[in-house]
Design an enzyme around this catalytic site. Structure first.
Site, PDB file in Angstrom:
ATOM      1  N   THR A   1      30.692  40.059  29.352  1.00 11.08           N
ATOM      2  CA  THR A   1      29.718  40.711  30.235  1.00 11.08           C
ATOM      3  C   THR A   1      30.369  41.116  31.548  1.00 11.08           C
ATOM      4  OG1 THR A   1      29.011  38.497  30.977  1.00 11.08           O
ATOM      5  CG2 THR A   1      27.663  39.584  29.304  1.00 11.08           C
TER       6      THR A   1
ATOM      7  N   HIS B   1      27.553  33.050  19.721  1.00 14.21           N
ATOM      8  CA  HIS B   1      28.356  33.626  20.806  1.00 14.21           C
ATOM      9  C   HIS B   1      29.853  33.542  20.556  1.00 14.21           C
ATOM     10  CE1 HIS B   1      25.435  34.578  23.975  1.00 14.21           C
ATOM     11  NE2 HIS B   1      24.736  33.551  23.527  1.00 14.21           N
TER      12      HIS B   1
ATOM     13  N   LYS C   1      41.721  34.844  25.938  1.00 16.53           N
ATOM     14  CA  LYS C   1      41.421  35.855  26.958  1.00 16.53           C
ATOM     15  C   LYS C   1      42.695  36.421  27.587  1.00 16.53           C
ATOM     16  CE  LYS C   1      36.894  33.815  27.945  1.00 16.53           C
ATOM     17  NZ  LYS C   1      35.980  34.906  27.593  1.00 16.53           N
TER      18      LYS C   1
ATOM     19  N   LYS D   1      29.868  44.514  34.119  1.00 16.21           N
ATOM     20  CA  LYS D   1      29.683  44.497  35.575  1.00 16.21           C
ATOM     21  C   LYS D   1      30.722  45.377  36.261  1.00 16.21           C
ATOM     22  CE  LYS D   1      28.078  39.799  34.968  1.00 16.21           C
ATOM     23  NZ  LYS D   1      28.539  38.404  34.896  1.00 16.21           N
TER      24      LYS D   1
ATOM     25  N   LYS E   1      37.402  35.534  34.714  1.00 16.99           N
ATOM     26  CA  LYS E   1      36.680  35.009  33.550  1.00 16.99           C
ATOM     27  C   LYS E   1      37.166  33.598  33.298  1.00 16.99           C
ATOM     28  CE  LYS E   1      38.112  38.544  31.158  1.00 16.99           C
ATOM     29  NZ  LYS E   1      36.933  39.049  30.477  1.00 16.99           N
ATOM     30  N   ARG E   2      36.526  32.906  32.393  1.00 20.44           N
ATOM     31  CA  ARG E   2      36.972  31.569  32.027  1.00 20.44           C
ATOM     32  C   ARG E   2      38.422  31.626  31.550  1.00 20.44           C
ATOM     33  NH1 ARG E   2      36.251  29.087  27.022  1.00 20.44           N
ATOM     34  NH2 ARG E   2      34.943  30.830  26.409  1.00 20.44           N
TER      35      ARG E   2
END
Length: 787
Positions: A631, A335, A529, A635, A523-524
Site C-alpha cells: 500500500t 495477505h 522486500k 501512497k 516498509k517493514r
C-alpha cells in the site's frame, strides 16, 4: 461550529482538568484539552450512528493491527472544522500544527496490514457504511526503534503515558476471557471513526487485558510486594506488546493468548448485543443476517471456534445448528503468498489458550476429513487440506473451510493463490474466491499529508468532487502538456522536500539536500522486500563515483525507513549494513555532495506523512511473486512519485494504470523465477559480474564495522553460500541486480528533464483513483459483506 462556545469549552475544560488557565498550560495540556473538547463535539453524532446501526446488518473488521496514527488532525479534517479550529486557536495564542506534534502515534500496528485496516475503517465511515472495527489495545505496541551505532535497538513505546483523549473506556461492557490456566478481564476502549463530509461515526473497539483481582492485600501486607501484583502483571502482559517474541514456547503461548483474548471478547460482545437487540431469536437463526465478520489475515481465526463454543456451551445449540450459524458469518482475507507466514500452532499451544476451542477445532477437522473422503480426494490431498496435521492447527485452512469468502489483495496475488498457494482449495470452493485490490484513504494520504498538492488539484479541476471520488483525478491528464502546471507541480514537490529535509535535520541530525532526487524505501524490513538490493546498488554506485569522480550523475539521496522484528537477525543485519554504507558515503567529501544515505529512526505513520509527499522515486523492489499487494506504493503514486519496481503485488496494476513509460520496471517475472527456482545458482552472477562481486565482497571489508557480531558475514553467506537447509540468495538479489542498476541509471537521466519528469508524476496522480480504499471498501461491501 459556534466559535465562542468552543473557546469557552477549552477554558472550562482546562480549569476543570488541570486547574490552570490556557495561558498557564504547557503544550501537552493544551493538546489534551483541545482533543477532549473535540471528542465532546463528536459525541452526539457518534451516539446517533450507533443507534442507526443497531438493528441493521453490520460488518465487523477483526484485525490484530489498526495503525491509525495521530487522530487530532485527521478527525478535524473529516469533521470539516479544521479552518474554524485554526482560527479559534490563533485568537487564543495557539498553533494547531504545534499542538498536533504533541500527539503520540497510537502504537497499534506494525506496517501495511495495520495501516490498511485503518484506511478501511476510514473509507467505510466516509461511504456511510456500518463497519465496526475490533482489535487489541497494546500498551507498548511493537517497539520504539532507536539506531545506535547503526544497530537497531528496541525500546518500549508507551504511547498512552500522557493519556489518550481519543479513546473512551467502557467498563460496563468488559468481558471475562477464560484460558486454560486463568481468567482475565478484557476491557473495551472505543475510538470514533469519523466519516468525511457526512454524519457517520463508526466505532473501533480495542480490548485491553486486566486482572480480575489485580492486587493481593495479604501478600503486600506480608512485605511480598512483587508477589502482590503478580496476577495484575500477568494479565496485562497479554496486551502489552504487539507480536511478542515467539521464538520459544512461552512467547508462542502469550501470542496466541493475545489473539484469543481479542476475538473471544469481540465474539462475546456481538453475541451479547444480539441477544439484547433480538431476544426472540433463541436459536440465532438470523445472526448471520445481521453480522458479517472479516478476518484480516490469520491472527483472528480463533474467532471461529470461539463462536462455536459460545453457541454450543452458552446458548446450548446442537452442533449442526451452531455450525449453520458459524459457517455463514466469516470472510477471510489472505495477505501473503509465503507459506511460513500462514500461522500454524502446535496443539499444546492451542490447548494452553483454550482447551475447549481445541476440542471444537478437532471436531471441525474430523467432519471436514469425512467430507473430503466422501468426495474421493486422495490421501495426499486430504493431508494438504486438513485443519489439524502434523500435530499442528493450520489457521489458514480453518479460515478457508469455514468462511463464505476468501479474497486476495491484488490481481497477481489472487491469481497466485488460485493457481499455486491455495490451488486445491480453489478447486474445492471456486465460488468463494475473489480479488479485492487494496487501497489507501485519500483523506490521510493526500488531503491531510499534502495540502499544497490537494489545493492545486482542486484549483485545476474546479471542484472538490475528487475528494469523495478519486477517479475524478483522471481529468488531470488534460494538463499533461501544460508547462505552467508542470512547473507548479515541481515547485510543490520541492516545497515538500524542503520540509522533509528540515524535519530530518531536526530528528536525525543529518543535513540532506532538497535539490537531490529523493529516492525512498519505507516498509517493514524483510528479505523479500529487498532493502538489501537497494543497499548493494548504492554501494556499487559509490564505487563507480570513487573510480571516476567526473562520472555523469544526477545527485540523489536514498532514504530508508524500516523496523525489523526483534528476533529476525538477518533483517537487523541489513539495517546495520545500510547504516554502515550510509556512514561511509556521508563521511566521504569526494561524493557526499552528490550522494547521501539516510536511515530514519522509528518510521511510523507520522513520519510517513512527511516522506510520501516528498518522494521523487518510490522503491517497490520485492522479489516478484512475494509481495501480496503493498500500500506504500499507492501512497507514493498518489503524491506524485514514480515507481521503480518489479511486476509484483499491486505494482502490476499501478504500471497498467499509469503506464510503463511513466514508471521504471525491472527484474525477473514470477513465472521466470518459478521455472529457475530449483536450478538457480547465484555464484554464476557473482563470478561473471565484477560489480556484483565487488559489492558483495565489500560486506567483509574492514571499512564496514559490525562490532564483532558477524552480522555482515551472515548477509554475505546468505547470498552466495548454500548449505543444507539453506538456499543461497533465495530472493534473487544477484539475479535482478544488473536490471535494477540500469533502471536506476535511467531515472537519473530522465530526472534532468524537469518538465518531462513532472509529466510522469502528473500521470501517476491522475491514475491513482483505483487505489483509493473507498473503491476497495465498495468492492467488499457489495461483493462480500452485502451492506
Amino acid at each position: 461550529m459556534d466559535k465562542k462556545l468552543f473557546k469557552d469549552s477549552i477554558h472550562k475544560e482546562m480549569l476543570y482538568k488541570y486547574g490552570k488557565t490556557v495561558e498557564e498550560a504547557n503544550a501537552k495540556e493544551k493538546y489534551d484539552i483541545l482533543s477532549t473538547v473535540i471528542m465532546r463535539l463528536l459525541s452526539e453524532r457518534w451516539k446517533a450512528s450507533k443507534e442507526e446501526s443497531r438493528e441493521k446488518r453490520n460488518a465487523y473488521y477483526f484485525s490484530a493491527e489498526f495503525l491509525v496514527g495521530r487522530s487530532l488532525g485527521n478527525n478535524l479534517l473529516n469533521f470539516g472544522i479544521t479552518e474554524e479550529v485554526e482560527d479559534v486557536l490563533e485568537e487564543m495564542g495557539m498553533n494547531l500544527n504545534a499542538l498536533e506534534e504533541e500527539e503520540e502515534d497510537a502504537a497499534l500496528g506494525n506496517g501495511g496490514l495495520g495501516r490498511l485496516a485503518a484506511c478501511f475503517i476510514d473509507s467505510a465511515a466516509t461511504l456511510d457504511l456500518p463497519l465496526q472495527g475490533y482489535g487489541v489495545r497494546y500498551s507498548q505496541g511493537l517497539f520504539r526503534q532507536k539506531i545506535v551505532d547503526g544497530f537497531q535497538v528496541e525500546e518500549g513505546d508507551d504511547w498512552t503515558r500522557f493519556g489518550d483523549p481519543w479513546s473512551i473506556r467502557v467498563d460496563s461492557e468488559a468481558r471475562i476471557v477464560a484460558f486454560n490456566d486463568d481468567k482475565v478481564l478484557a476491557v473495551p476502549y472505543d475510538m470514533p471513526i469519523v466519516g468525511y463530509g457526512n454524519e457517520r461515526i463508526n466505532t473501533l473497539r480495542l480490548w485491553q487485558a486486566e486482572a480480575l483481582d489485580g492486587f493481593n492485600f495479604q501478600d503486600f501486607n506480608n512485605f511480598c510486594y512483587d508477589v502482590s501484583l503478580k496476577e495484575k502483571n500477568r494479565a496485562e502482559d497479554i496486551t502489552r506488546v504487539l507480536y511478542p517474541n515467539d521464538s520459544q514456547k512461552p512467547g508462542k503461548v502469550l501470542r496466541l493468548k493475545q489473539q484469543y483474548l481479542f476475538v473471544s471478547a469481540s465474539i462475546q460482545d456481538l453475541v451479547a448485543k444480539y441477544k439484547k437487540n433480538f431476544p426472540e431469536d433463541k436459536n440465532f437463526k438470523y445472526f448471520s443476517e445481521y453480522h458479517i465478520i472479516q478476518l484480516n489475515d490469520t491472527h483472528p481465526v480463533m474467532a471461529i471456534p470461539e463462536l462455536m463454543r459460545l453457541l454450543l456451551d452458552q446458548e446450548h445449540l446442537e452442533w449442526d445448528d451452531a455450525w449453520a450459524v458459524a459457517s455463514k458469518v466469516f470472510a477471510f482475507t489472505n495477505h501473503t503468498i509465503l507459506e511460513e507466514a500462514m500461522e500454524k500452532w502446535d496443539i499444546d499451544i492451542v490447548d494452553a489458550a483454550s482447551p475447549r476451542c481445541l476440542e471444537i477445532i478437532t471436531e471441525i477437522d474430523r467432519r471436514f476429513t469425512e467430507f473430503l473422503n466422501s468426495k474421493r480426494f486422495s490421501e495426499a490431498e486430504i493431508e494438504h487440506l486438513r485443519i489439524i496435521n502434523h500435530n499442528q492447527v493450520r489457521m489458514a485452512n480453518l479460515a478457508i473451510y469455514t468462511s463464505i469468502s476468501i479474497n486476495g489483495v491484488a490481481e497477481l496475488h489472487t491469481q497466485i493463490l488460485k493457481e499455486d498457494t491455495l490451488h486445491l482449495w480453489y478447486e474445492l470452493f471456486p465460488e468463494r474466491f475473489s480479488n479485492k485490490t487494496n487501497g489507501v484513504t485519500p483523506r490521510r494520504w493526500l488531503m491531510y499529508s499534502n495540502p499544497k498538492l490537494s489545493e492545486f488539484i482542486t484549483d485545476l479541476l474546479g471542484s472538490e468532487g475528487w475528494k469523495s471520488d478519486l477517479m475524478e483525478l483522471k481529468k488531470l491528464e488534460a494538463f499533461a502538456d501544460d508547462d505552467d502546471v508542470l512547473d507548479r507541480l515541481n515547485e510543490i514537490k520541492h516545497e515538500n522536500k524542503v520540509k522533509l529535509a528540515e524535519y530530518i535535520r531536526k530528528e536525525e541530525g543529518v543535513e540532506i539536500n532538497p535539490d537531490h532526487i529523493f529516492d525512498i524505501q519505507i516498509k517493514r524490513l524483510h528479505e523479500y522486500k529487498r532493502q538489501l538490493l537497494n543497499a548493494l546498488q548504492i554501494l556499487d554506485l559509490y564505487f563507480r563515483m570513487k573510480k571516476n569522480p567526473n562520472i555523469e550523475y544526477t545527485p540523489k539521496t536514498f532514504i530508508f525507513g524500516a523496523k525489523a522484528a526483534p528476533g529476525y537477525f538477518r533483517a537487523k543485519a541489513i539495517i546495520k549494513f545500510i547504516n554502515e554504507v550510509g556512514r561511509m558515503i556521508n563521511e566521504d567529501p569526494e561524493v557526499n555532495s552528490r550522494l547521501q544515505v539516510v536511515f530514519v529512526e522509528n518510521y511510523n505513520v507520522s513520519y510517513g506523512e512527511r516522506l510520501f509527499p516528498a518522494a521523487d522515486v518510490s522503491e517497490q523492489i520485492s522479489t516478484a511473486g512475494k509481495e501480496a499487494s503493498g500500500t506504500g506504493n499507492m501512497k507514493f503514486m498518489m503524491n506524485g512519485a514514480v515507481t521503480i519496481g518489479t511486476l509484483d503485488g499491486a505494482n502490476v496494476e499501478i504500471f497498467r494504470e499509469a503506464g510503463l513509460e511513466n514508471n521504471y520496471l525491472f527484474g525477473a517475472k514470477t513465472e521466470e523465477l518459478a521455472e529457475i527456482f530449483d536450478s538457480y545458482n547465484p555464484m554464476e552472477y557473482y563470478m561473471k559480474d565484477p560489480d556484483i562481486k565487488k559489492a558483495v565482497d565489500f560486506l567483509m571489508d574492514e571499512k564496514l564495522d559490525d562490532d564483532g557480531t558477524y552480522m555482515l558475514l551472515e548477509i554475505y553467506k546468505s547470498l552466495i553460500d548454500p548449505h543444507p537447509g539453506h538456499k543461497a540468495d533465495r530472493y534473487f538479489v544477484l539475479k535482478d541486480f544488473e536490471s535494477y542498476k540500469k533502471a536506476q541509471q535511467q531515472i537519473g537521466k530522465d530526472y534532468k528533464d524537469r518538465r518531462g519528469w513532472a509529466k510522469k508524476c502528473l500521470i501517476n496522480i491522475a491514475n491513482c483513483g483505483k487505489f483509493s480504499s473507498d473503491r476497495t471498501i465498495r468492492d467488499y461491501a457489495e461483493g462480500i459483506w452485502k451492506i
